[in-house]
Design a protein around this motif. Structure first.
Motif, PDB file in Angstrom:
ATOM      1  N   THR A  33       0.858  -1.182   0.000  1.00 40.82           N
ATOM      2  CA  THR A  33       0.000   0.000   0.000  1.00 40.82           C
ATOM      3  C   THR A  33       0.888   1.224   0.000  1.00 40.82           C
ATOM      4  O   THR A  33       2.001   1.201   0.523  1.00 40.82           O
ATOM      5  CB  THR A  33      -0.941   0.055   1.227  1.00 40.82           C
ATOM      6  N   ASP A  34       0.384   2.300  -0.589  1.00 40.63           N
ATOM      7  CA  ASP A  34       1.206   3.503  -0.737  1.00 40.63           C
ATOM      8  C   ASP A  34       0.317   4.744  -0.677  1.00 40.63           C
ATOM      9  O   ASP A  34      -0.074   5.289  -1.696  1.00 40.63           O
ATOM     10  CB  ASP A  34       1.961   3.437  -2.060  1.00 40.63           C
ATOM     11  N   TYR A  35      -0.038   5.141   0.532  1.00 33.52           N
ATOM     12  CA  TYR A  35      -0.838   6.340   0.750  1.00 33.52           C
ATOM     13  C   TYR A  35       0.030   7.393   1.430  1.00 33.52           C
ATOM     14  O   TYR A  35       1.083   7.074   1.977  1.00 33.52           O
ATOM     15  CB  TYR A  35      -2.055   6.037   1.622  1.00 33.52           C
ATOM     16  N   GLU A  36      -0.419   8.620   1.437  1.00 35.50           N
ATOM     17  CA  GLU A  36       0.359   9.689   2.054  1.00 35.50           C
ATOM     18  C   GLU A  36       0.603   9.430   3.542  1.00 35.50           C
ATOM     19  O   GLU A  36       1.673   9.698   4.061  1.00 35.50           O
ATOM     20  CB  GLU A  36      -0.353  11.023   1.884  1.00 35.50           C
ATOM     21  N   ASP A  37      -0.398   8.873   4.226  1.00 36.50           N
ATOM     22  CA  ASP A  37      -0.281   8.676   5.680  1.00 36.50           C
ATOM     23  C   ASP A  37      -0.076   7.224   6.108  1.00 36.50           C
ATOM     24  O   ASP A  37       0.021   6.928   7.293  1.00 36.50           O
ATOM     25  CB  ASP A  37      -1.515   9.248   6.386  1.00 36.50           C
ATOM     26  N   TRP A  38       0.015   6.305   5.150  1.00 35.84           N
ATOM     27  CA  TRP A  38       0.147   4.880   5.485  1.00 35.84           C
ATOM     28  C   TRP A  38       0.745   4.138   4.295  1.00 35.84           C
ATOM     29  O   TRP A  38       0.282   4.280   3.165  1.00 35.84           O
ATOM     30  CB  TRP A  38      -1.214   4.292   5.824  1.00 35.84           C
ATOM     31  N   ALA A  39       1.764   3.356   4.550  1.00 29.41           N
ATOM     32  CA  ALA A  39       2.355   2.536   3.488  1.00 29.41           C
ATOM     33  C   ALA A  39       2.795   1.213   4.099  1.00 29.41           C
ATOM     34  O   ALA A  39       3.165   1.153   5.271  1.00 29.41           O
ATOM     35  CB  ALA A  39       3.543   3.254   2.851  1.00 29.41           C
ATOM     36  N   THR A  40       2.722   0.147   3.304  1.00 29.96           N
ATOM     37  CA  THR A  40       3.175  -1.156   3.783  1.00 29.96           C
ATOM     38  C   THR A  40       3.996  -1.852   2.712  1.00 29.96           C
ATOM     39  O   THR A  40       3.808  -1.623   1.509  1.00 29.96           O
ATOM     40  CB  THR A  40       1.999  -2.083   4.170  1.00 29.96           C
ATOM     41  N   ILE A  41       4.900  -2.702   3.186  1.00 29.27           N
ATOM     42  CA  ILE A  41       5.635  -3.594   2.298  1.00 29.27           C
ATOM     43  C   ILE A  41       5.374  -5.020   2.771  1.00 29.27           C
ATOM     44  O   ILE A  41       5.061  -5.246   3.946  1.00 29.27           O
ATOM     45  CB  ILE A  41       7.140  -3.270   2.272  1.00 29.27           C
ATOM     46  N   ARG A  42       5.494  -5.967   1.847  1.00 29.97           N
ATOM     47  CA  ARG A  42       5.154  -7.362   2.163  1.00 29.97           C
ATOM     48  C   ARG A  42       6.145  -8.310   1.518  1.00 29.97           C
ATOM     49  O   ARG A  42       6.556  -8.102   0.374  1.00 29.97           O
ATOM     50  CB  ARG A  42       3.750  -7.635   1.631  1.00 29.97           C
ATOM     51  N   SER A  43       6.507  -9.349   2.266  1.00 33.51           N
ATOM     52  CA  SER A  43       7.386 -10.380   1.712  1.00 33.51           C
ATOM     53  C   SER A  43       6.651 -11.116   0.595  1.00 33.51           C
ATOM     54  O   SER A  43       5.413 -11.096   0.518  1.00 33.51           O
ATOM     55  CB  SER A  43       7.819 -11.362   2.804  1.00 33.51           C
ATOM     56  N   ALA A  44       7.390 -11.772  -0.278  1.00 30.81           N
ATOM     57  CA  ALA A  44       6.803 -12.443  -1.437  1.00 30.81           C
ATOM     58  C   ALA A  44       5.761 -13.488  -1.029  1.00 30.81           C
ATOM     59  O   ALA A  44       4.738 -13.648  -1.696  1.00 30.81           O
ATOM     60  CB  ALA A  44       7.896 -13.093  -2.281  1.00 30.81           C
ATOM     61  N   ASP A  45       6.007 -14.187   0.069  1.00 30.53           N
ATOM     62  CA  ASP A  45       5.050 -15.214   0.498  1.00 30.53           C
ATOM     63  C   ASP A  45       3.960 -14.661   1.421  1.00 30.53           C
ATOM     64  O   ASP A  45       3.091 -15.399   1.876  1.00 30.53           O
ATOM     65  CB  ASP A  45       5.768 -16.378   1.169  1.00 30.53           C
ATOM     66  N   GLY A  46       4.007 -13.362   1.699  1.00 28.71           N
ATOM     67  CA  GLY A  46       2.986 -12.730   2.529  1.00 28.71           C
ATOM     68  C   GLY A  46       3.119 -12.998   4.017  1.00 28.71           C
ATOM     69  O   GLY A  46       2.269 -12.598   4.792  1.00 28.71           O
ATOM     70  N   SER A  47       4.196 -13.645   4.418  1.00 30.34           N
ATOM     71  CA  SER A  47       4.349 -13.997   5.832  1.00 30.34           C
ATOM     72  C   SER A  47       4.791 -12.837   6.699  1.00 30.34           C
ATOM     73  O   SER A  47       4.659 -12.885   7.918  1.00 30.34           O
ATOM     74  CB  SER A  47       5.340 -15.157   5.981  1.00 30.34           C
ATOM     75  N   MET A  48       5.313 -11.778   6.103  1.00 27.20           N
ATOM     76  CA  MET A  48       5.796 -10.632   6.869  1.00 27.20           C
ATOM     77  C   MET A  48       5.335  -9.345   6.222  1.00 27.20           C
ATOM     78  O   MET A  48       5.485  -9.159   5.005  1.00 27.20           O
ATOM     79  CB  MET A  48       7.317 -10.652   6.952  1.00 27.20           C
ATOM     80  N   ILE A  49       4.767  -8.460   7.023  1.00 29.09           N
ATOM     81  CA  ILE A  49       4.338  -7.147   6.567  1.00 29.09           C
ATOM     82  C   ILE A  49       4.969  -6.115   7.494  1.00 29.09           C
ATOM     83  O   ILE A  49       4.971  -6.291   8.716  1.00 29.09           O
ATOM     84  CB  ILE A  49       2.806  -7.003   6.610  1.00 29.09           C
ATOM     85  N   ILE A  50       5.489  -5.046   6.911  1.00 26.96           N
ATOM     86  CA  ILE A  50       5.995  -3.927   7.696  1.00 26.96           C
ATOM     87  C   ILE A  50       5.183  -2.706   7.287  1.00 26.96           C
ATOM     88  O   ILE A  50       5.128  -2.353   6.106  1.00 26.96           O
ATOM     89  CB  ILE A  50       7.491  -3.682   7.465  1.00 26.96           C
ATOM     90  N   GLY A  51       4.536  -2.091   8.267  1.00 32.03           N
ATOM     91  CA  GLY A  51       3.713  -0.913   8.013  1.00 32.03           C
ATOM     92  C   GLY A  51       4.408   0.346   8.501  1.00 32.03           C
ATOM     93  O   GLY A  51       5.147   0.322   9.490  1.00 32.03           O
ATOM     94  N   PHE A  52       4.143   1.443   7.813  1.00 35.03           N
ATOM     95  CA  PHE A  52       4.698   2.743   8.172  1.00 35.03           C
ATOM     96  C   PHE A  52       3.532   3.711   8.288  1.00 35.03           C
ATOM     97  O   PHE A  52       2.822   3.949   7.314  1.00 35.03           O
ATOM     98  CB  PHE A  52       5.712   3.198   7.120  1.00 35.03           C
ATOM     99  N   GLN A  53       3.356   4.242   9.492  1.00 38.38           N
ATOM    100  CA  GLN A  53       2.199   5.075   9.802  1.00 38.38           C
ATOM    101  C   GLN A  53       2.646   6.498  10.109  1.00 38.38           C
ATOM    102  O   GLN A  53       3.510   6.719  10.957  1.00 38.38           O
ATOM    103  CB  GLN A  53       1.496   4.482  11.023  1.00 38.38           C
ATOM    104  N   GLN A  54       2.032   7.455   9.420  1.00 40.79           N
ATOM    105  CA  GLN A  54       2.392   8.852   9.638  1.00 40.79           C
ATOM    106  C   GLN A  54       1.835   9.337  10.979  1.00 40.79           C
ATOM    107  O   GLN A  54       0.678   9.082  11.310  1.00 40.79           O
ATOM    108  CB  GLN A  54       1.840   9.719   8.525  1.00 40.79           C
ATOM    109  N   VAL A  55       2.701  10.011  11.733  1.00 37.27           N
ATOM    110  CA  VAL A  55       2.284  10.642  12.984  1.00 37.27           C
ATOM    111  C   VAL A  55       2.756  12.095  12.959  1.00 37.27           C
ATOM    112  O   VAL A  55       3.793  12.404  12.375  1.00 37.27           O
ATOM    113  CB  VAL A  55       2.845   9.905  14.225  1.00 37.27           C
ATOM    114  N   PRO A  56       2.006  12.996  13.582  1.00 38.10           N
ATOM    115  CA  PRO A  56       2.356  14.418  13.499  1.00 38.10           C
ATOM    116  C   PRO A  56       3.476  14.845  14.444  1.00 38.10           C
ATOM    117  O   PRO A  56       4.196  15.792  14.157  1.00 38.10           O
ATOM    118  CB  PRO A  56       1.052  15.119  13.885  1.00 38.10           C
TER     119      PRO A  56
END
Length: 75
Positions: A33-56
């Motif tokens: 996902t790639d939004y201004e306030d939230w983005a995530t990356i995912r491993s090829a097998d979907g077993s790991m997700i890292i999210g990045f959340q915007q905070v002020p």
């Protein structure tokens, strides 16, 4: 009994898109996902997700989350 599974790590930050792109290149994960306030990356097998959340607010203390990676040479 309910089964509980690990889903993802979320990192608070000012610029989720930039961090997600950096970590995607570093890990080889895909941008999920790639939004201004939230983005995530995912491993090829979907077993790991890292999210990045915007905070002020600015970071005022040491980060409470860190990511450990282990690299093995393929032979």
């Amino acid at each position: 009994m309910v089964e509980v599974r690990f889903r993802e790590v979320v990192v608070d930050c000012h610029d989720p898109r930039s961090l997600a792109r950096f970590w995607a290149r570093f890990t080889g994960y895909g941008l999920a996902t790639d939004y201004e306030d939230w983005a995530t990356i995912r491993s090829a097998d979907g077993s790991m997700i890292i999210g990045f959340q915007q905070v002020p607010e600015d970071k005022t203390v040491k980060n409470r989350v860190h990511l450990d990676f282990w690299a093995a040479d393929e032979e």
